[in-house]
Design a protein around this motif. Sequence first.
Motif, PDB file in Angstrom:
ATOM      1  N   PRO A  44     -29.575   1.405 -66.362  1.00 40.99           N
ATOM      2  CA  PRO A  44     -30.279   0.373 -67.140  1.00 40.99           C
ATOM      3  C   PRO A  44     -31.776   0.677 -67.277  1.00 40.99           C
ATOM      4  N   GLU A  45     -32.390   1.231 -66.216  1.00 39.30           N
ATOM      5  CA  GLU A  45     -33.804   1.608 -66.294  1.00 39.30           C
ATOM      6  C   GLU A  45     -34.012   2.741 -67.297  1.00 39.30           C
ATOM      7  N   GLY A  46     -33.070   3.682 -67.319  1.00 38.03           N
ATOM      8  CA  GLY A  46     -33.144   4.786 -68.272  1.00 38.03           C
ATOM      9  C   GLY A  46     -32.992   4.309 -69.706  1.00 38.03           C
ATOM     10  N   GLU A  47     -32.110   3.347 -69.915  1.00 32.77           N
ATOM     11  CA  GLU A  47     -31.937   2.758 -71.256  1.00 32.77           C
ATOM     12  C   GLU A  47     -33.228   2.049 -71.681  1.00 32.77           C
ATOM     13  N   LEU A  48     -33.847   1.369 -70.740  1.00 29.66           N
ATOM     14  CA  LEU A  48     -35.111   0.692 -71.029  1.00 29.66           C
ATOM     15  C   LEU A  48     -36.198   1.707 -71.407  1.00 29.66           C
ATOM     16  N   ARG A  49     -36.228   2.821 -70.688  1.00 31.30           N
ATOM     17  CA  ARG A  49     -37.194   3.880 -71.017  1.00 31.30           C
ATOM     18  C   ARG A  49     -36.957   4.389 -72.440  1.00 31.30           C
ATOM     19  N   ALA A  50     -35.693   4.594 -72.793  1.00 28.80           N
ATOM     20  CA  ALA A  50     -35.362   5.071 -74.144  1.00 28.80           C
ATOM     21  C   ALA A  50     -35.854   4.086 -75.203  1.00 28.80           C
ATOM     22  N   GLN A  51     -35.721   2.810 -74.928  1.00 29.99           N
ATOM     23  CA  GLN A  51     -36.200   1.801 -75.875  1.00 29.99           C
ATOM     24  C   GLN A  51     -37.730   1.778 -75.935  1.00 29.99           C
ATOM     25  N   CYS A  52     -38.377   1.946 -74.797  1.00 30.09           N
ATOM     26  CA  CYS A  52     -39.849   1.953 -74.763  1.00 30.09           C
ATOM     27  C   CYS A  52     -40.425   3.128 -75.546  1.00 30.09           C
ATOM     28  N   LEU A  53     -39.735   4.266 -75.505  1.00 28.11           N
ATOM     29  CA  LEU A  53     -40.210   5.437 -76.243  1.00 28.11           C
ATOM     30  C   LEU A  53     -40.295   5.167 -77.737  1.00 28.11           C
ATOM     31  N   ARG A  54     -39.448   4.270 -78.221  1.00 32.84           N
ATOM     32  CA  ARG A  54     -39.483   3.910 -79.644  1.00 32.84           C
ATOM     33  C   ARG A  54     -40.833   3.315 -80.007  1.00 32.84           C
ATOM     34  N   HIS A  55     -41.430   2.602 -79.079  1.00 31.28           N
ATOM     35  CA  HIS A  55     -42.723   1.974 -79.338  1.00 31.28           C
ATOM     36  C   HIS A  55     -43.877   2.945 -79.071  1.00 31.28           C
ATOM     37  N   VAL A  56     -43.740   3.748 -78.027  1.00 35.31           N
ATOM     38  CA  VAL A  56     -44.811   4.677 -77.669  1.00 35.31           C
ATOM     39  C   VAL A  56     -44.959   5.781 -78.719  1.00 35.31           C
ATOM     40  N   PHE A  57     -43.843   6.399 -79.129  1.00 30.66           N
ATOM     41  CA  PHE A  57     -43.886   7.544 -80.042  1.00 30.66           C
ATOM     42  C   PHE A  57     -43.425   7.205 -81.460  1.00 30.66           C
ATOM     43  N   GLY A  58     -43.177   5.948 -81.751  1.00 32.64           N
ATOM     44  CA  GLY A  58     -42.611   5.538 -83.041  1.00 32.64           C
ATOM     45  C   GLY A  58     -43.507   5.771 -84.241  1.00 32.64           C
ATOM     46  N   LYS A  59     -43.018   5.333 -85.394  1.00 39.36           N
ATOM     47  CA  LYS A  59     -43.705   5.552 -86.670  1.00 39.36           C
ATOM     48  C   LYS A  59     -45.151   5.076 -86.679  1.00 39.36           C
ATOM     49  N   ARG A  60     -45.438   4.007 -86.000  1.00 40.36           N
ATOM     50  CA  ARG A  60     -46.792   3.439 -86.018  1.00 40.36           C
ATOM     51  C   ARG A  60     -47.710   4.016 -84.941  1.00 40.36           C
ATOM     52  N   SER A  61     -47.196   4.960 -84.176  1.00 42.37           N
ATOM     53  CA  SER A  61     -48.019   5.528 -83.099  1.00 42.37           C
ATOM     54  C   SER A  61     -48.924   6.623 -83.647  1.00 42.37           C
ATOM     55  N   GLU A  62     -49.850   7.030 -82.827  1.00 38.69           N
ATOM     56  CA  GLU A  62     -50.768   8.111 -83.190  1.00 38.69           C
ATOM     57  C   GLU A  62     -50.168   9.489 -82.908  1.00 38.69           C
ATOM     58  N   PRO A  88     -32.668   6.890 -79.645  1.00 38.67           N
ATOM     59  CA  PRO A  88     -33.158   5.726 -80.396  1.00 38.67           C
ATOM     60  C   PRO A  88     -34.436   6.033 -81.179  1.00 38.67           C
ATOM     61  N   LEU A  89     -35.345   6.775 -80.582  1.00 36.42           N
ATOM     62  CA  LEU A  89     -36.582   7.160 -81.257  1.00 36.42           C
ATOM     63  C   LEU A  89     -36.278   8.048 -82.457  1.00 36.42           C
ATOM     64  N   ALA A  90     -35.425   9.036 -82.262  1.00 36.40           N
ATOM     65  CA  ALA A  90     -35.075   9.950 -83.354  1.00 36.40           C
ATOM     66  C   ALA A  90     -34.479   9.184 -84.529  1.00 36.40           C
ATOM     67  N   LYS A  91     -33.630   8.225 -84.222  1.00 36.09           N
ATOM     68  CA  LYS A  91     -33.030   7.412 -85.289  1.00 36.09           C
ATOM     69  C   LYS A  91     -34.117   6.650 -86.052  1.00 36.09           C
ATOM     70  N   ASP A  92     -35.034   6.036 -85.329  1.00 35.79           N
ATOM     71  CA  ASP A  92     -36.134   5.301 -85.969  1.00 35.79           C
ATOM     72  C   ASP A  92     -36.972   6.205 -86.874  1.00 35.79           C
ATOM     73  N   LEU A  93     -37.182   7.456 -86.439  1.00 33.24           N
ATOM     74  CA  LEU A  93     -38.028   8.383 -87.186  1.00 33.24           C
ATOM     75  C   LEU A  93     -37.259   9.148 -88.266  1.00 33.24           C
ATOM     76  N   GLY A  94     -35.936   8.958 -88.298  1.00 35.35           N
ATOM     77  CA  GLY A  94     -35.124   9.684 -89.277  1.00 35.35           C
ATOM     78  C   GLY A  94     -35.004  11.161 -88.949  1.00 35.35           C
ATOM     79  N   LEU A  95     -35.049  11.490 -87.670  1.00 33.62           N
ATOM     80  CA  LEU A  95     -34.982  12.881 -87.230  1.00 33.62           C
ATOM     81  C   LEU A  95     -33.659  13.169 -86.533  1.00 33.62           C
ATOM     82  N   THR A  96     -33.244  14.414 -86.582  1.00 35.68           N
ATOM     83  CA  THR A  96     -32.103  14.890 -85.811  1.00 35.68           C
ATOM     84  C   THR A  96     -32.670  15.632 -84.608  1.00 35.68           C
TER      85      THR A  96
END
Length: 150
Positions: A44-62, A88-96
């Motif tokens: 569950p902690e690993g899943e949470l990390r995967a979700q957090c990466l969406r915000h840290v490295f996502g489309k709106r990040s620097e 999850p991050l890759a999906k958000d960014l449209g990347l494989t």
Amino acid sequence: MLLRFILSALCLVLSVASAKHRPTVYLIRHGEKPADKREHGLSPEGELRAQCLRHVFGKRSEYNIGYIIAPHTKRNGEHGRSLFTVQPLAKDLGLTVDTHCKRGKVRCVVEAIHSYKGPGNILISWRHGPMGKIVEALGDGVPIEYPDER
């Protein structure tokens, strides 16, 4: 004469603008593993990390991630934590996620980094053991060492 100077200056600007893109490489450790060592997914902690990466490295990040690398996952899911961490991050960014390198093949990872010609920076999700070797192979003199208990 002035026209020749302007054309020379324009050529210089174009050559600088088209200079080789040197992406920044970000290296992260995969998400936490389950207590049961027979499971190949994330805790569950690993899943949470995967979700957090969406915000840290996502489309709106620097960070402007344009390419993501994780080790090859076996059919039974073994060695999949790194991939599951960034999916999850890759999906958000449209990347494989590029998973063609096996987890112990540092040279393959370095070649993939040097071969990348696309836009944006590179995110590598890997297991802690080879991370220092990847950093060292990229030319950094101080490899990362992660304690096994973390």
